[in-house]
Motif scaffolding. Sequence first.
Motif, PDB file in Angstrom:
ATOM      1  N   THR A 154      24.078  13.852  10.348  1.00  2.11           N
ATOM      2  CA  THR A 154      24.569  12.870   9.386  1.00  2.11           C
ATOM      3  C   THR A 154      24.677  11.531  10.081  1.00  2.11           C
ATOM      4  OG1 THR A 154      26.878  13.379   9.900  1.00  2.11           O
ATOM      5  CG2 THR A 154      25.901  14.557   8.029  1.00  2.11           C
ATOM      6  N   GLY A 155      24.846  10.470   9.308  1.00  2.04           N
ATOM      7  CA  GLY A 155      24.992   9.155   9.926  1.00  2.04           C
ATOM      8  C   GLY A 155      24.908   8.036   8.911  1.00  2.04           C
ATOM      9  N   THR A 156      24.754   6.829   9.428  1.00  2.00           N
ATOM     10  CA  THR A 156      24.610   5.641   8.593  1.00  2.00           C
ATOM     11  C   THR A 156      23.591   4.706   9.232  1.00  2.00           C
ATOM     12  OG1 THR A 156      26.371   4.468   9.745  1.00  2.00           O
ATOM     13  CG2 THR A 156      26.997   5.686   7.757  1.00  2.00           C
ATOM     14  N   CYS A 157      23.008   3.877   8.398  1.00  2.16           N
ATOM     15  CA  CYS A 157      22.117   2.819   8.871  1.00  2.16           C
ATOM     16  C   CYS A 157      22.894   1.519   8.724  1.00  2.16           C
ATOM     17  CB  CYS A 157      20.842   2.795   8.032  1.00  2.16           C
ATOM     18  SG  CYS A 157      19.738   1.473   8.519  1.00  2.16           S
ATOM     19  N   GLU A 158      23.170   0.859   9.834  1.00  2.00           N
ATOM     20  CA  GLU A 158      24.029  -0.314   9.796  1.00  2.00           C
ATOM     21  C   GLU A 158      23.280  -1.635   9.889  1.00  2.00           C
ATOM     22  OE1 GLU A 158      26.483   0.868  13.008  1.00  2.00           O
ATOM     23  OE2 GLU A 158      27.482   2.392  11.822  1.00  2.00           O
ATOM     24  N   GLU A 159      22.104  -1.625  10.475  1.00  2.00           N
ATOM     25  CA  GLU A 159      21.341  -2.866  10.542  1.00  2.00           C
ATOM     26  C   GLU A 159      19.848  -2.569  10.539  1.00  2.00           C
ATOM     27  OE1 GLU A 159      21.025  -4.548  14.888  1.00  2.00           O
ATOM     28  OE2 GLU A 159      23.086  -3.854  14.596  1.00  2.00           O
TER      29      GLU A 159
END
Length: 171
Positions: free
Chosen positions: A68-73
């Motif tokens: 899992t995770g996020t894309c921040e830039e």
Amino acid sequence: SSGINAEYGEVTCKITNLRHPELEFDAGLQKINVPLRVLVQVDGATIINLRLTLNTRGDLSIRGAKITGTCEEIDTKTVVVSSKIGDIDAKVANDIMDDIFLKTIIPDVNAFFKKGFTLPCIEKAIDVRRVLAQTKDDFLRVCGDFSLTKYTQDKIREVVEDIVKKFTFAF
């Protein structure tokens, strides 16, 4: 029809993935590099052909076999391959592509990472290389490295292509 479609014909933008994404994982960090082709077409004829590289950075968590995770830039590098409507400033094209990706693809990537991606089985997903050796000064060297298997790379490419396919749109 009104606006640009009535005057020039149907204007569409098609985005395609050019190869397997390159992924880099570190403690809490993910980097993804995806090469894309962007075609702007009028009534099916290409008027602008762009090649770009999309780089993302974000947070990553692996628990068991679930990622899992996020894309921040994001960062895009745009090259104008061809244009039938005159010179196009690559910086302007790059800024437009950044804006398009921030508003369209990145939310889908974040939705995908929030839900998570379950690896089918560790042996099928990751190729682990171990090194165990005795050094000249009688120390024991233990190293490990891993890479994603072709199966995993293909699965990740399928996900990227599914996300990118959504963004063939008409103006």
